[in-house]
Motif scaffolding. Structure first.
Motif, PDB file in Angstrom:
ATOM      1  N   PRO A  19       0.839  -1.191   0.000  1.00  0.00           N
ATOM      2  CA  PRO A  19       0.000   0.000   0.000  1.00  0.00           C
ATOM      3  C   PRO A  19       0.878   1.246   0.000  1.00  0.00           C
ATOM      4  N   ARG A  20       0.504   2.211  -0.795  1.00  0.00           N
ATOM      5  CA  ARG A  20       1.272   3.442  -0.902  1.00  0.00           C
ATOM      6  C   ARG A  20       1.058   4.310   0.324  1.00  0.00           C
ATOM      7  N   ILE A  21       2.108   5.010   0.695  1.00  0.00           N
ATOM      8  CA  ILE A  21       2.018   5.987   1.779  1.00  0.00           C
ATOM      9  C   ILE A  21       2.153   7.354   1.128  1.00  0.00           C
ATOM     10  N   CYS A  22       1.239   8.219   1.437  1.00  0.00           N
ATOM     11  CA  CYS A  22       1.214   9.555   0.853  1.00  0.00           C
ATOM     12  C   CYS A  22       2.466  10.338   1.235  1.00  0.00           C
ATOM     13  N   THR A  23       3.110  10.922   0.271  1.00  0.00           N
ATOM     14  CA  THR A  23       4.308  11.730   0.486  1.00  0.00           C
ATOM     15  C   THR A  23       4.007  12.968   1.318  1.00  0.00           C
ATOM     16  N   PHE A  24       2.791  13.484   1.194  1.00  0.00           N
ATOM     17  CA  PHE A  24       2.463  14.769   1.799  1.00  0.00           C
ATOM     18  C   PHE A  24       1.911  14.653   3.218  1.00  0.00           C
ATOM     19  N   CYS A  25       0.951  13.736   3.447  1.00  0.00           N
ATOM     20  CA  CYS A  25       0.327  13.650   4.778  1.00  0.00           C
ATOM     21  C   CYS A  25       0.629  12.337   5.494  1.00  0.00           C
ATOM     22  N   LYS A  26       1.388  11.457   4.855  1.00  0.00           N
ATOM     23  CA  LYS A  26       1.760  10.138   5.395  1.00  0.00           C
ATOM     24  C   LYS A  26       0.552   9.230   5.596  1.00  0.00           C
ATOM     25  N   GLY A  27      -0.545   9.518   4.906  1.00  0.00           N
ATOM     26  CA  GLY A  27      -1.730   8.662   4.959  1.00  0.00           C
ATOM     27  C   GLY A  27      -1.535   7.435   4.084  1.00  0.00           C
ATOM     28  N   SER A  28      -2.460   6.481   4.150  1.00  0.00           N
ATOM     29  CA  SER A  28      -2.327   5.237   3.388  1.00  0.00           C
ATOM     30  C   SER A  28      -3.097   5.353   2.062  1.00  0.00           C
ATOM     31  N   HIS A  29      -2.678   6.271   1.247  1.00  0.00           N
ATOM     32  CA  HIS A  29      -3.251   6.452  -0.094  1.00  0.00           C
ATOM     33  C   HIS A  29      -2.150   7.007  -0.995  1.00  0.00           C
ATOM     34  N   PRO A  30      -2.324   6.885  -2.294  1.00  0.00           N
ATOM     35  CA  PRO A  30      -1.314   7.448  -3.195  1.00  0.00           C
ATOM     36  C   PRO A  30      -1.250   8.969  -3.046  1.00  0.00           C
TER      37      PRO A  30
ATOM     38  N   ASN B 295      -1.094  11.280  -5.234  1.00  0.00           N
ATOM     39  CA  ASN B 295      -1.942  12.040  -6.146  1.00  0.00           C
ATOM     40  C   ASN B 295      -3.409  12.066  -5.715  1.00  0.00           C
ATOM     41  N   GLU B 296      -3.760  11.296  -4.686  1.00  0.00           N
ATOM     42  CA  GLU B 296      -5.128  11.294  -4.179  1.00  0.00           C
ATOM     43  C   GLU B 296      -5.240  11.976  -2.814  1.00  0.00           C
ATOM     44  N   CYS B 297      -4.200  12.691  -2.418  1.00  0.00           N
ATOM     45  CA  CYS B 297      -4.182  13.322  -1.106  1.00  0.00           C
ATOM     46  C   CYS B 297      -5.205  14.457  -1.041  1.00  0.00           C
ATOM     47  N   LYS B 298      -6.050  14.401   0.003  1.00  0.00           N
ATOM     48  CA  LYS B 298      -7.058  15.449   0.224  1.00  0.00           C
ATOM     49  C   LYS B 298      -6.638  16.364   1.384  1.00  0.00           C
ATOM     50  N   ALA B 299      -5.649  15.943   2.174  1.00  0.00           N
ATOM     51  CA  ALA B 299      -5.216  16.715   3.339  1.00  0.00           C
ATOM     52  C   ALA B 299      -4.333  17.893   2.937  1.00  0.00           C
ATOM     53  N   VAL B 300      -3.374  17.658   2.030  1.00  0.00           N
ATOM     54  CA  VAL B 300      -2.469  18.724   1.590  1.00  0.00           C
ATOM     55  C   VAL B 300      -2.761  18.965   0.111  1.00  0.00           C
ATOM     56  N   THR B 301      -3.527  20.019  -0.176  1.00  0.00           N
ATOM     57  CA  THR B 301      -3.921  20.303  -1.554  1.00  0.00           C
ATOM     58  C   THR B 301      -3.210  21.516  -2.140  1.00  0.00           C
ATOM     59  N   ASP B 302      -2.583  22.334  -1.301  1.00  0.00           N
ATOM     60  CA  ASP B 302      -1.906  23.531  -1.767  1.00  0.00           C
ATOM     61  C   ASP B 302      -0.618  23.148  -2.505  1.00  0.00           C
ATOM     62  N   VAL B 303      -0.474  23.647  -3.736  1.00  0.00           N
ATOM     63  CA  VAL B 303       0.678  23.303  -4.564  1.00  0.00           C
ATOM     64  C   VAL B 303       1.987  23.760  -3.930  1.00  0.00           C
ATOM     65  N   ASP B 304       2.000  24.960  -3.367  1.00  0.00           N
ATOM     66  CA  ASP B 304       3.227  25.473  -2.745  1.00  0.00           C
ATOM     67  C   ASP B 304       3.624  24.632  -1.542  1.00  0.00           C
ATOM     68  N   LYS B 305       2.658  24.187  -0.755  1.00  0.00           N
ATOM     69  CA  LYS B 305       2.930  23.341   0.414  1.00  0.00           C
ATOM     70  C   LYS B 305       3.492  21.993  -0.042  1.00  0.00           C
ATOM     71  N   ARG B 306       2.922  21.441  -1.112  1.00  0.00           N
ATOM     72  CA  ARG B 306       3.422  20.167  -1.636  1.00  0.00           C
ATOM     73  C   ARG B 306       4.861  20.320  -2.128  1.00  0.00           C
ATOM     74  N   ARG B 307       5.136  21.399  -2.844  1.00  0.00           N
ATOM     75  CA  ARG B 307       6.484  21.653  -3.348  1.00  0.00           C
ATOM     76  C   ARG B 307       7.466  21.779  -2.177  1.00  0.00           C
ATOM     77  N   GLU B 308       7.042  22.448  -1.132  1.00  0.00           N
ATOM     78  CA  GLU B 308       7.878  22.633   0.051  1.00  0.00           C
ATOM     79  C   GLU B 308       8.214  21.290   0.697  1.00  0.00           C
ATOM     80  N   ILE B 309       7.228  20.401   0.801  1.00  0.00           N
ATOM     81  CA  ILE B 309       7.451  19.078   1.396  1.00  0.00           C
ATOM     82  C   ILE B 309       8.449  18.278   0.557  1.00  0.00           C
ATOM     83  N   VAL B 310       8.276  18.308  -0.757  1.00  0.00           N
ATOM     84  CA  VAL B 310       9.172  17.573  -1.655  1.00  0.00           C
ATOM     85  C   VAL B 310      10.594  18.113  -1.535  1.00  0.00           C
ATOM     86  N   GLN B 311      10.742  19.447  -1.509  1.00  0.00           N
ATOM     87  CA  GLN B 311      12.071  20.048  -1.386  1.00  0.00           C
ATOM     88  C   GLN B 311      12.696  19.740  -0.029  1.00  0.00           C
TER      89      GLN B 311
END
Length: 180
Positions: free
Chosen positions: A139-150, A152-168
């Motif tokens: 099962p995939r773990i979400c990169t952004f919220c660490k939930g058990s979903h892919p 690209n299906e994350c509903k917790a962190v939807t802001d693009v800038d926040k996602r970019r910040e997490i990846v960086q």
């Protein structure tokens, strides 16, 4: 309509253009794509002539040596070996080239399969339980919220800038979110 037919309705010129195109066909290499391209153009011109009422028995005897001379030596030898000492006709040479293309393609597919991962091949062919377990997706773990979903299906962190910040922040790949 009469003006257009008078100006453009000159089948003898179209037939001459098809014959010139057959004469000018570039020589293929022994490569599958090159030979396939040669064959497709050959077929296209022959069918164009047929649509204008020219049957291959009216020009085939002339075209056979031209086509044979264009083929690479190795392919010429192979189709001659299969054909024997019989006289070539245009339909014969067309079938022989098509058969050789299929053989080359089948050989290429065999090479790809032989270079593949043996464990994958074994799992595909035998469906053994131990081998299959290696390829079951976790099962995939979400990169952004660490939930058990892919991710690209994350509903917790939807802001693009926040996602970019997490990846960086985690130094992840922008393409696959991998750590490489």
């Amino acid at each position: 309509m009469d003006l257009l037919e008078h100006r453009y309705g000159q089948p003898h010129k179209i037939i001459s253009a098809f014959m010139r195109s057959l004469w000018d066909l570039p020589e293929p290499s022994e490569d599958y794509h090159s030979l396939r391209n040669f064959y497709d153009k050959l077929e296209s011109h022959i069918r164009g002539l047929k649509s204008l009422g020219k049957k291959d028995d009216s020009y085939g005897d002339l075209l056979v040596p031209i086509v044979m001379d264009k083929l690479p030596g190795q392919i010429r030898k192979q189709i001659a070996r299969d054909h024997g000492k019989n006289e070539w006709t245009l339909p014969d040479i067309r079938k022989a080239i098509q058969k050789e293309i299929e053989a080359i393609h089948a050989g290429d597919a065999t090479d790809v399969q032989s270079n593949s991962n043996p464990a994958v091949t074994a799992a595909f062919h035998t469906r053994s339980e131990t081998t299959r377990k290696q390829f079951i997706r976790k099962p995939r773990i979400c990169t952004f919220c660490k939930g058990s979903h892919p991710s690209n299906e994350c509903k917790a962190v939807t802001d693009v800038d926040k996602r970019r910040e997490i990846v960086q922040h985690h130094g992840l790949c922008y393409n696959c979110f991998g750590n490489h």
